[in-house]
Design a protein around this motif. Structure first.
Motif, PDB file in Angstrom:
ATOM      1  N   UNK A  21      86.586  64.744  20.954  1.00  0.00           N
ATOM      2  CA  UNK A  21      86.534  64.726  19.498  1.00  0.00           C
ATOM      3  C   UNK A  21      85.102  64.371  19.115  1.00  0.00           C
ATOM      4  N   UNK A  22      84.514  65.147  18.205  1.00  0.00           N
ATOM      5  CA  UNK A  22      83.142  64.875  17.783  1.00  0.00           C
ATOM      6  C   UNK A  22      83.121  64.331  16.360  1.00  0.00           C
ATOM      7  N   UNK A  23      82.248  63.379  16.164  1.00  0.00           N
ATOM      8  CA  UNK A  23      81.952  62.802  14.866  1.00  0.00           C
ATOM      9  C   UNK A  23      80.434  62.649  14.871  1.00  0.00           C
ATOM     10  N   UNK A  24      79.808  62.559  13.729  1.00  0.00           N
ATOM     11  CA  UNK A  24      78.354  62.478  13.677  1.00  0.00           C
ATOM     12  C   UNK A  24      77.808  61.463  14.689  1.00  0.00           C
TER      13      UNK A  24
ATOM     14  N   UNK B  48      77.935  51.851  17.288  1.00  0.00           N
ATOM     15  CA  UNK B  48      78.619  53.110  17.600  1.00  0.00           C
ATOM     16  C   UNK B  48      79.509  53.588  16.458  1.00  0.00           C
ATOM     17  N   UNK B  49      79.662  52.782  15.433  1.00  0.00           N
ATOM     18  CA  UNK B  49      80.600  53.119  14.352  1.00  0.00           C
ATOM     19  C   UNK B  49      79.875  53.560  13.173  1.00  0.00           C
TER      20      UNK B  49
ATOM     21  N   UNK C 291      76.338  58.741  21.012  1.00  0.00           N
ATOM     22  CA  UNK C 291      77.210  57.722  21.595  1.00  0.00           C
ATOM     23  C   UNK C 291      78.425  58.405  22.217  1.00  0.00           C
ATOM     24  N   UNK C 292      78.643  58.176  23.501  1.00  0.00           N
ATOM     25  CA  UNK C 292      79.795  58.708  24.218  1.00  0.00           C
ATOM     26  C   UNK C 292      80.808  57.583  24.380  1.00  0.00           C
TER      27      UNK C 292
ATOM     28  N   UNK D  28      71.725  67.639  23.401  1.00  0.00           N
ATOM     29  CA  UNK D  28      70.714  68.642  23.081  1.00  0.00           C
ATOM     30  C   UNK D  28      70.020  68.375  21.762  1.00  0.00           C
ATOM     31  N   UNK D  29      70.311  67.220  21.149  1.00  0.00           N
ATOM     32  CA  UNK D  29      69.708  66.900  19.861  1.00  0.00           C
ATOM     33  C   UNK D  29      68.439  66.084  19.990  1.00  0.00           C
ATOM     34  N   UNK D  30      68.010  65.522  18.862  1.00  0.00           N
ATOM     35  CA  UNK D  30      66.770  64.744  18.850  1.00  0.00           C
ATOM     36  C   UNK D  30      67.005  63.267  18.524  1.00  0.00           C
TER      37      UNK D  30
END
Length: 95
Positions: free
Chosen positions: A49-52, A94-95, A15-16, A9-11
């Protein structure tokens, strides 16, 4: 069957990561992918788990972290199976 829909939902790209093999799928803004455990997997449960700009997903049998599910696919809204690295943006890590 339990499935995990993931919506960006962002702009910016998100990365999944799907563990345990660290398969990577990139969601563009507005994309929705679904993590689908394989047929016959008993009681799949998801940990996210979410990270930026990143989501890390683990799927376990009955929520038991010792029973990692390795049989899964990731599909788009149309049900098309996506390959590892799907939509990898040029120059992005992705890191």
């Amino acid at each position: 069957m339990n499935r995990l829909p993931v919506h960006n939902g962002g702009d910016d790209f998100v990365c999944l990561f799907v563990e345990p093999y660290c398969e990577i799928f990139w969601l563009k803004p507005g994309d929705e992918f679904t993590v689908v455990p394989g047929d016959g997997v008993p009681d799949p449960r998801f940990t996210v788990v979410t990270v930026k700009h990143r989501l890390v997903v683990w799927t376990n049998e009955g929520g038991d972290p010792a029973k990692v599910i390795t049989d899964y696919t990731v599909v788009d809204r149309d049900g098309t199976e996506l390959p590892d690295g799907h939509q990898w943006p040029a120059g992005r890590s992705p890191y």
